[in-house]
Enzyme design. Sequence first.
Site, mmCIF file in Angstrom:
data_model
loop_
_atom_site.group_PDB
_atom_site.id
_atom_site.type_symbol
_atom_site.label_atom_id
_atom_site.label_comp_id
_atom_site.label_asym_id
_atom_site.label_seq_id
_atom_site.Cartn_x
_atom_site.Cartn_y
_atom_site.Cartn_z
ATOM 1 N N ASP A 1 52.607 38.336 42.883
ATOM 2 C CA ASP A 1 51.162 38.580 42.922
ATOM 3 C C ASP A 1 50.848 40.071 42.707
ATOM 4 O OD1 ASP A 1 48.555 37.741 43.226
ATOM 5 O OD2 ASP A 1 48.968 36.573 45.034
ATOM 6 N N ASP B 1 41.572 32.841 40.783
ATOM 7 C CA ASP B 1 42.045 31.607 41.430
ATOM 8 C C ASP B 1 41.174 30.392 41.141
ATOM 9 O OD1 ASP B 1 43.858 33.339 42.444
ATOM 10 O OD2 ASP B 1 43.368 33.004 44.557
HETATM 11 C C1 GLA Z 1 46.216 35.314 45.057
HETATM 12 C C2 GLA Z 1 46.820 34.330 44.052
HETATM 13 C C3 GLA Z 1 46.793 32.924 44.631
HETATM 14 C C4 GLA Z 1 47.575 32.895 45.949
HETATM 15 C C5 GLA Z 1 46.986 33.912 46.909
HETATM 16 C C6 GLA Z 1 47.840 34.071 48.148
HETATM 17 O O1 GLA Z 1 44.867 35.076 45.254
HETATM 18 O O2 GLA Z 1 46.113 34.383 42.840
HETATM 19 O O3 GLA Z 1 47.336 32.002 43.707
HETATM 20 O O4 GLA Z 1 48.916 33.161 45.688
HETATM 21 O O5 GLA Z 1 46.892 35.200 46.316
HETATM 22 O O6 GLA Z 1 47.334 35.002 49.038
#
Ligand code: GLA
Length: 400
Positions: A147, A201
């Site tokens: 990430d 997301d």
């Molecule tokens: C980010 C990523 C998600 C998930 C969250 C976890 O938002 O894009 O897919 O992994 O972090 O905290």
Amino acid sequence: MRKIILIALLFASAAVYAQKFEGLAKTPPMGWNSWNRFTCNVNEKLIREAAEAMVSSGMKDAGYIYINIDDCWHGTRDSLGFIHPDSSRFPSGMKALGDYIHSLGLKFGIYTDEGWMTCGGKPGSRGHEYQDALTYAKWGVYYLKDDYCYTENLNPQGAYMTMRDAIYATKRPIVLSICMWGNGCETWAKDVGHLWRTTGDIHPAFDLPRTKGDESPLGVLQILDYQKGLRKYAGPDHWNDPDMLEVGNGMPVNEDRAHFSLWCMLAAPLIAGNDLFNMSKETGEILKNTEVIAVDQDTLGIQGFIYSSNGSLEVWAKPLVDGDWAVCFFNRGLKEENVNFSWKQNTVLDSLTNKVLNPGKDKYSIRDLWLHKNTGTTEKDFNAVIPSHDVVMLRLKAQN
Ligand code: GLA
């Protein structure tokens, strides 16, 4: 002369390290990840049960292999800087959990972040890349989602290259999944990771128009629209990732079906994000539709594209092996659509690969991938009524 040889040797040794492991994702990776359904509520019991359900539900047989723990598994770093799992959530440790996952014929995946902290506020890998890669390798990890929260002024390409090289140095082939939500990473990610997120997301909703600025949640339609222009970057071992699946997480069946079909047309990684243990029959029928999955997993690895768009009706096309094509009629609107499509009057040219679907010249047989039925040939026009937020997905096979 000696100087030239020395420089050549230096370059050669650098080249050995400056690479990712090749051939780990010749088709888009398939698996399950804890985040979409369970967010930070992860523990050893949940992950073991998810792995068991992956097998007992038939998901494994359909091709889903990775069991990936997302954010929040972390405990603290020890005095030497090595990361440990939260021992109250993972009392048996990650090596034992990985061993259990592997004993079921699945592959263990884990999550980190290029910054100082993960998005969930746990320790990130910044400054610990080589240590962390080594730790994951010792735990038997096969897949790393990386990430990009809390990275402040880092250079993303450099940051991810460090993790790539750290993985390479462990000698353990680990899939590297880059997660910096698009932001231009597609232009360099191919040489660094095996897949990369293209957007923010996903949320379990079909249409979430962005009214609150850039940070508001994304629905399936919004993510689809962000894929424009990206297909040229994808191919075997390097995939655009429009985010994990929300199938089974609350949308109606038609929307789940459309979401899954279009992810397959996009040659997207298929990382389920539902509760595998409590999967409804309908969710199972979508996630385990091996005919639709075969479109995603086609070995040519060509991402599909929108051939035509007329009002709410989009016609998507994807070239497949042996001259086959997948064609997906997608109604993105709120009313049902009457479709009349003359195959013979449509020549579909993929300008990226020069592949042509030309039913005016060649005859194709047609298979409906959701009805699991052969439905004639391209000699006849295609006629259908497609409900709102639904699809008809077909596989065309050239007849000799
Ligand atoms: C980010 C990523 C998600 C998930 C969250 C976890 O938002 O894009 O897919 O992994 O972090 O905290």
